[in-house]
Design a protein around this motif. Sequence first.
Motif, PDB file in Angstrom:
ATOM      1  N   PRO A  40       1.026  -3.498 -11.062  1.00  0.00           N
ATOM      2  CA  PRO A  40       0.860  -2.223 -10.350  1.00  0.00           C
ATOM      3  C   PRO A  40      -0.554  -1.683 -10.532  1.00  0.00           C
ATOM      4  CG  PRO A  40       2.930  -2.252 -11.574  1.00  0.00           C
ATOM      5  CD  PRO A  40       2.160  -3.465 -12.000  1.00  0.00           C
ATOM      6  N   ALA A  41      -1.056  -0.991  -9.517  1.00  0.00           N
ATOM      7  CA  ALA A  41      -2.428  -0.472  -9.556  1.00  0.00           C
ATOM      8  C   ALA A  41      -2.578   0.638 -10.587  1.00  0.00           C
ATOM      9  CB  ALA A  41      -2.840   0.026  -8.175  1.00  0.00           C
ATOM     10  N   TRP A  42      -1.489   1.307 -10.945  1.00  0.00           N
ATOM     11  CA  TRP A  42      -1.502   2.312 -12.009  1.00  0.00           C
ATOM     12  C   TRP A  42      -0.089   2.460 -12.541  1.00  0.00           C
ATOM     13  CZ3 TRP A  42      -1.898   3.780  -6.852  1.00  0.00           C
ATOM     14  CH2 TRP A  42      -0.870   4.590  -6.366  1.00  0.00           C
ATOM     15  N   THR A  43       0.038   3.059 -13.690  1.00  0.00           N
ATOM     16  CA  THR A  43       1.345   3.359 -14.265  1.00  0.00           C
ATOM     17  C   THR A  43       1.472   4.861 -14.440  1.00  0.00           C
ATOM     18  OG1 THR A  43       0.444   3.026 -16.494  1.00  0.00           O
ATOM     19  CG2 THR A  43       1.546   1.144 -15.457  1.00  0.00           C
ATOM     20  N   ALA A  44       2.682   5.353 -14.307  1.00  0.00           N
ATOM     21  CA  ALA A  44       2.910   6.793 -14.420  1.00  0.00           C
ATOM     22  C   ALA A  44       2.525   7.283 -15.803  1.00  0.00           C
ATOM     23  CB  ALA A  44       4.380   7.101 -14.135  1.00  0.00           C
ATOM     24  N   GLY A  45       1.955   8.470 -15.863  1.00  0.00           N
ATOM     25  CA  GLY A  45       1.554   9.032 -17.147  1.00  0.00           C
ATOM     26  C   GLY A  45       0.618  10.200 -16.954  1.00  0.00           C
ATOM     27  N   SER A  46      -0.252  10.416 -17.919  1.00  0.00           N
ATOM     28  CA  SER A  46      -1.227  11.496 -17.861  1.00  0.00           C
ATOM     29  C   SER A  46      -2.594  10.943 -18.211  1.00  0.00           C
ATOM     30  CB  SER A  46      -0.833  12.624 -18.825  1.00  0.00           C
ATOM     31  OG  SER A  46      -0.768  12.143 -20.160  1.00  0.00           O
ATOM     32  N   GLY A  47      -3.621  11.699 -17.876  1.00  0.00           N
ATOM     33  CA  GLY A  47      -4.977  11.253 -18.135  1.00  0.00           C
ATOM     34  C   GLY A  47      -5.659  10.773 -16.872  1.00  0.00           C
ATOM     35  N   GLN A  48      -6.842  10.224 -17.028  1.00  0.00           N
ATOM     36  CA  GLN A  48      -7.631   9.776 -15.890  1.00  0.00           C
ATOM     37  C   GLN A  48      -7.016   8.527 -15.262  1.00  0.00           C
ATOM     38  OE1 GLN A  48     -10.341  11.585 -14.916  1.00  0.00           O
ATOM     39  NE2 GLN A  48     -10.412  10.327 -13.065  1.00  0.00           N
ATOM     40  N   ALA A  49      -6.855   8.544 -13.954  1.00  0.00           N
ATOM     41  CA  ALA A  49      -6.329   7.382 -13.239  1.00  0.00           C
ATOM     42  C   ALA A  49      -7.455   6.396 -12.961  1.00  0.00           C
ATOM     43  CB  ALA A  49      -5.686   7.825 -11.928  1.00  0.00           C
ATOM     44  N   PRO A  50      -7.154   5.116 -12.781  1.00  0.00           N
ATOM     45  CA  PRO A  50      -8.195   4.167 -12.382  1.00  0.00           C
ATOM     46  C   PRO A  50      -8.709   4.511 -10.986  1.00  0.00           C
ATOM     47  CG  PRO A  50      -6.028   3.160 -12.229  1.00  0.00           C
ATOM     48  CD  PRO A  50      -5.828   4.476 -12.909  1.00  0.00           C
ATOM     49  N   LEU A  51      -9.962   4.182 -10.727  1.00  0.00           N
ATOM     50  CA  LEU A  51     -10.511   4.393  -9.394  1.00  0.00           C
ATOM     51  C   LEU A  51      -9.701   3.612  -8.374  1.00  0.00           C
ATOM     52  CD1 LEU A  51     -14.410   4.270  -9.777  1.00  0.00           C
ATOM     53  CD2 LEU A  51     -12.988   6.254  -9.243  1.00  0.00           C
ATOM     54  N   LEU A 105       0.847  -1.181   0.000  1.00  0.00           N
ATOM     55  CA  LEU A 105       0.000   0.000   0.000  1.00  0.00           C
ATOM     56  C   LEU A 105       0.886   1.236   0.000  1.00  0.00           C
ATOM     57  CD1 LEU A 105      -1.618   0.544   3.546  1.00  0.00           C
ATOM     58  CD2 LEU A 105       0.561  -0.566   3.130  1.00  0.00           C
ATOM     59  N   VAL A 106       0.369   2.350  -0.475  1.00  0.00           N
ATOM     60  CA  VAL A 106       1.150   3.578  -0.581  1.00  0.00           C
ATOM     61  C   VAL A 106       0.303   4.761  -0.122  1.00  0.00           C
ATOM     62  CG1 VAL A 106       2.662   2.777  -2.437  1.00  0.00           C
ATOM     63  CG2 VAL A 106       0.481   3.876  -2.992  1.00  0.00           C
ATOM     64  N   LEU A 107       0.983   5.842   0.221  1.00  0.00           N
ATOM     65  CA  LEU A 107       0.329   7.091   0.579  1.00  0.00           C
ATOM     66  C   LEU A 107       0.371   8.030  -0.622  1.00  0.00           C
ATOM     67  CD1 LEU A 107      -0.953   8.990   2.706  1.00  0.00           C
ATOM     68  CD2 LEU A 107       1.378   9.702   3.298  1.00  0.00           C
ATOM     69  N   PHE A 109      -1.126  -2.519  -5.737  1.00  0.00           N
ATOM     70  CA  PHE A 109      -1.218  -3.553  -6.757  1.00  0.00           C
ATOM     71  C   PHE A 109      -2.657  -3.703  -7.250  1.00  0.00           C
ATOM     72  CE2 PHE A 109       2.565  -4.722  -4.284  1.00  0.00           C
ATOM     73  CZ  PHE A 109       3.501  -4.800  -5.309  1.00  0.00           C
ATOM     74  N   GLU A 110      -2.802  -4.140  -8.481  1.00  0.00           N
ATOM     75  CA  GLU A 110      -4.105  -4.213  -9.140  1.00  0.00           C
ATOM     76  C   GLU A 110      -5.092  -5.140  -8.429  1.00  0.00           C
ATOM     77  OE1 GLU A 110      -6.983  -3.442 -12.251  1.00  0.00           O
ATOM     78  OE2 GLU A 110      -5.360  -2.385 -11.212  1.00  0.00           O
ATOM     79  N   PRO A 111      -4.701  -6.345  -7.960  1.00  0.00           N
ATOM     80  CA  PRO A 111      -5.681  -7.165  -7.227  1.00  0.00           C
ATOM     81  C   PRO A 111      -6.217  -6.468  -5.981  1.00  0.00           C
ATOM     82  CG  PRO A 111      -3.834  -8.503  -7.944  1.00  0.00           C
ATOM     83  CD  PRO A 111      -3.444  -7.085  -8.206  1.00  0.00           C
ATOM     84  N   GLY A 112      -5.359  -5.713  -5.288  1.00  0.00           N
ATOM     85  CA  GLY A 112      -5.827  -4.961  -4.132  1.00  0.00           C
ATOM     86  C   GLY A 112      -6.797  -3.864  -4.532  1.00  0.00           C
ATOM     87  N   ARG A 113      -6.542  -3.241  -5.665  1.00  0.00           N
ATOM     88  CA  ARG A 113      -7.451  -2.200  -6.157  1.00  0.00           C
ATOM     89  C   ARG A 113      -8.822  -2.785  -6.458  1.00  0.00           C
ATOM     90  NH1 ARG A 113      -9.625   0.308 -10.550  1.00  0.00           N
ATOM     91  NH2 ARG A 113      -9.097  -1.452 -11.907  1.00  0.00           N
ATOM     92  N   LYS A 114      -8.851  -3.906  -7.158  1.00  0.00           N
ATOM     93  CA  LYS A 114     -10.130  -4.508  -7.527  1.00  0.00           C
ATOM     94  C   LYS A 114     -10.893  -5.011  -6.304  1.00  0.00           C
ATOM     95  CE  LYS A 114      -9.165  -5.958 -12.292  1.00  0.00           C
ATOM     96  NZ  LYS A 114      -9.088  -7.116 -13.208  1.00  0.00           N
ATOM     97  N   THR A 115     -10.209  -5.682  -5.404  1.00  0.00           N
ATOM     98  CA  THR A 115     -10.890  -6.203  -4.214  1.00  0.00           C
ATOM     99  C   THR A 115     -11.438  -5.065  -3.362  1.00  0.00           C
ATOM    100  OG1 THR A 115      -9.501  -8.186  -4.169  1.00  0.00           O
ATOM    101  CG2 THR A 115     -10.584  -7.566  -2.120  1.00  0.00           C
ATOM    102  N   GLY A 116     -10.669  -3.995  -3.224  1.00  0.00           N
ATOM    103  CA  GLY A 116     -11.138  -2.864  -2.438  1.00  0.00           C
ATOM    104  C   GLY A 116     -12.358  -2.194  -3.016  1.00  0.00           C
TER     105      GLY A 116
END
Length: 292
Positions: A224-235, A114-116, A202-209
């Motif tokens: 990874p739950a997201w990758t660096a870049g621009s645009g809308q981030a996943p929920l 998990l990250v802040l 991580f992505e499984p943690g994102r989906k389960t949450g």
Amino acid sequence: MTDGLLAFLSWTRSGIAAGGAARDPLTGNLPAGAPVDLAVKVNTRTPQRLAARLYGPGDVTGLDTRQIIRTDPRPEDDTFPPHLFPLVEFDRPDLPWLLTPATAADRDRLRPWLVLVVVERDHAELLPGGALPALKTRLEQLPDLAESHLWAHAQVALDGALDDARVDRLLATAPDRTLSRLICPRRLQPRRAYLACLVPAFEPGRKTGLGLDLDNVDRTTLRPAWTAGSGQAPLLPVYHHWSFSTGDSGSFEALVERLQGRPLPREVGVRDLDVSRPGGGLPAIDAGRPGA
């Protein structure tokens, strides 16, 4: 070293999770975790072997907030210095790496599960969800997960000289001397409102949450739950959150930026010097001579 000094660890693990897993490459995907063989023996009977699986990020539906012992800034603080990094501290020294199914890489680093993240309130929305709220924001507001291992550490308050055996003993037997810490490496701006959130890395943690089903890839691979870049981030599901605002910057950097150069009068830094009698074997000069 004497009592009162601190030791900082890049990571710490205990129990079965401390070994037997693949090394963390620090970027990209991780294996979701290999089965663990257990042997159960009752009295003199023949041991029975069982296949088990350790919990991972994809099993987390919430976080016991009693594990959070401090945040900096405090919730609703409106004077936080913008040159400082926000952080959260946990009671368990191994909590950030507790569910990471890997062992430390060659550089002695291990990604937390998990990250802040700290996002500007004007570019974020906290949506009501099921068990957890969800953070809606843009990728530009989120840290680079490829660096997540650099912004987590455990802390041990020493009671004597620094050595591995002493640190191991304190981690195992002195919970009042240990904690762990996550830091958000965000450069804050003065007089601005922010939202700090604990989210899965991580992505499984994102989906389960979020109450979403895991697919076959999620059951074998931690992306990874997201990758660096621009645009809308996943929920992102939020395990814990608080709001704060920054005040005026008072850092040395900010003070230097306020300095402004301007021309000075010719007489600034100039003083008259009497050299009519220099001494040291040098000839005296008539006091009436120009320049004397």
